[in-house]
Design a protein around this motif. Structure first.
Motif, PDB file in Angstrom:
ATOM      1  N   ALA A   1       0.725  -1.238   0.005  1.00 23.97           N
ATOM      2  CA  ALA A   1       0.133  -0.089   0.054  1.00 23.97           C
ATOM      3  C   ALA A   1       0.951   1.215  -0.102  1.00 23.97           C
ATOM      4  O   ALA A   1       0.610   2.169  -0.731  1.00 23.97           O
ATOM      5  CB  ALA A   1      -0.895   0.041   0.945  1.00 23.97           C
ATOM      6  N   LEU A   2       1.910   1.125   0.800  1.00 25.73           N
ATOM      7  CA  LEU A   2       2.729   2.292   0.902  1.00 25.73           C
ATOM      8  C   LEU A   2       3.460   2.568  -0.495  1.00 25.73           C
ATOM      9  O   LEU A   2       3.735   3.871  -0.844  1.00 25.73           O
ATOM     10  CB  LEU A   2       3.741   2.162   1.842  1.00 25.73           C
ATOM     11  N   GLY A   3       3.931   1.437  -1.221  1.00 23.82           N
ATOM     12  CA  GLY A   3       4.533   1.599  -2.450  1.00 23.82           C
ATOM     13  C   GLY A   3       3.734   2.038  -3.627  1.00 23.82           C
ATOM     14  O   GLY A   3       4.101   2.772  -4.312  1.00 23.82           O
ATOM     15  N   GLY A   4       2.439   1.700  -3.535  1.00 27.21           N
ATOM     16  CA  GLY A   4       1.244   2.163  -4.459  1.00 27.21           C
ATOM     17  C   GLY A   4       1.181   3.699  -4.185  1.00 27.21           C
ATOM     18  O   GLY A   4       1.029   4.327  -5.137  1.00 27.21           O
TER      19      GLY A   4
ATOM     20  N   GLY B   1      -5.429   5.323  -1.979  1.00 25.55           N
ATOM     21  CA  GLY B   1      -4.806   4.287  -1.189  1.00 25.55           C
ATOM     22  C   GLY B   1      -4.622   4.630   0.019  1.00 25.55           C
ATOM     23  O   GLY B   1      -4.210   3.588   1.113  1.00 25.55           O
ATOM     24  N   ILE B   2      -4.797   5.863   0.759  1.00 24.60           N
ATOM     25  CA  ILE B   2      -4.767   5.958   2.284  1.00 24.60           C
ATOM     26  C   ILE B   2      -5.743   5.341   2.954  1.00 24.60           C
ATOM     27  O   ILE B   2      -5.562   4.591   3.995  1.00 24.60           O
ATOM     28  CB  ILE B   2      -5.047   7.754   2.367  1.00 24.60           C
ATOM     29  N   PRO B   3      -7.295   5.433   2.337  1.00 25.97           N
ATOM     30  CA  PRO B   3      -7.969   4.436   3.263  1.00 25.97           C
ATOM     31  C   PRO B   3      -7.860   2.818   3.145  1.00 25.97           C
ATOM     32  O   PRO B   3      -8.056   2.105   3.950  1.00 25.97           O
ATOM     33  CB  PRO B   3      -9.329   4.759   2.592  1.00 25.97           C
TER      34      PRO B   3
ATOM     35  N   THR C   1      -7.142   0.683   6.524  1.00 25.85           N
ATOM     36  CA  THR C   1      -7.674  -0.755   6.562  1.00 25.85           C
ATOM     37  C   THR C   1      -6.935  -2.062   6.775  1.00 25.85           C
ATOM     38  O   THR C   1      -6.990  -2.754   7.737  1.00 25.85           O
ATOM     39  CB  THR C   1      -8.507  -0.987   5.174  1.00 25.85           C
ATOM     40  N   MET C   2      -5.713  -1.751   6.195  1.00 29.40           N
ATOM     41  CA  MET C   2      -4.701  -2.911   6.401  1.00 29.40           C
ATOM     42  C   MET C   2      -4.113  -2.812   7.706  1.00 29.40           C
ATOM     43  O   MET C   2      -3.931  -3.851   8.214  1.00 29.40           O
ATOM     44  CB  MET C   2      -3.539  -2.633   5.076  1.00 29.40           C
ATOM     45  N   LEU C   3      -3.692  -1.514   8.116  1.00 29.49           N
ATOM     46  CA  LEU C   3      -2.965  -1.468   9.313  1.00 29.49           C
ATOM     47  C   LEU C   3      -3.985  -1.908  10.489  1.00 29.49           C
ATOM     48  O   LEU C   3      -3.490  -2.731  11.501  1.00 29.49           O
ATOM     49  CB  LEU C   3      -2.742   0.046   9.739  1.00 29.49           C
ATOM     50  N   ARG C   4      -5.494  -1.656  10.378  1.00 30.28           N
ATOM     51  CA  ARG C   4      -6.256  -1.959  11.300  1.00 30.28           C
ATOM     52  C   ARG C   4      -6.612  -3.565  11.395  1.00 30.28           C
ATOM     53  O   ARG C   4      -6.654  -4.149  12.385  1.00 30.28           O
ATOM     54  CB  ARG C   4      -7.680  -1.500  11.017  1.00 30.28           C
TER      55      ARG C   4
ATOM     56  N   ARG D   1      -5.506  -8.774  13.743  1.00 28.89           N
ATOM     57  CA  ARG D   1      -4.990 -10.110  13.504  1.00 28.89           C
ATOM     58  C   ARG D   1      -3.873 -10.449  14.698  1.00 28.89           C
ATOM     59  O   ARG D   1      -4.009 -11.614  15.262  1.00 28.89           O
ATOM     60  CB  ARG D   1      -4.212 -10.338  12.148  1.00 28.89           C
ATOM     61  N   ARG D   2      -2.921  -9.569  14.859  1.00 23.57           N
ATOM     62  CA  ARG D   2      -2.003  -9.693  16.163  1.00 23.57           C
ATOM     63  C   ARG D   2      -2.758 -10.137  17.484  1.00 23.57           C
ATOM     64  O   ARG D   2      -2.433 -10.903  18.143  1.00 23.57           O
ATOM     65  CB  ARG D   2      -1.321  -8.456  16.135  1.00 23.57           C
TER      66      ARG D   2
END
Length: 68
Positions: free
Chosen positions: A5-8, A39-41, A45-48, A53-54
């Motif tokens: 996501a950061l790369g995109g 890409g920001i949302p 979403t991936m961070l959350r 998951r952790r």
């Protein structure tokens, strides 16, 4: 998935900068900016998802610990 996501976001931002400096059609510039902004949302979403998951993994597996 976060690095993708950061790369995109970075790729769209660099493309927008190149389009702006090269004098490309404004449509291309807006497409690049829209891609970076969308890409920001996705990143949030991936961070959350990773945090959840952790947390789930820490609850089910005693080997994994959540440090808060």
């Amino acid at each position: 998935m976060v690095p993708f996501a950061l790369g995109g976001i970075a790729a769209f931002g660099i493309a927008a900068l190149i389009c702006w400096l090269a004098g490309a059609p404004t449509t291309w510039l807006w497409i690049c900016l829209a891609g970076a902004l969308w890409g920001i949302p996705g990143l949030l979403t991936m961070l959350r998802h990773d945090a959840n998951r952790r947390r789930r993994r820490a609850l089910t597996h005693p080997v994994y610990r959540v440090h808060e």
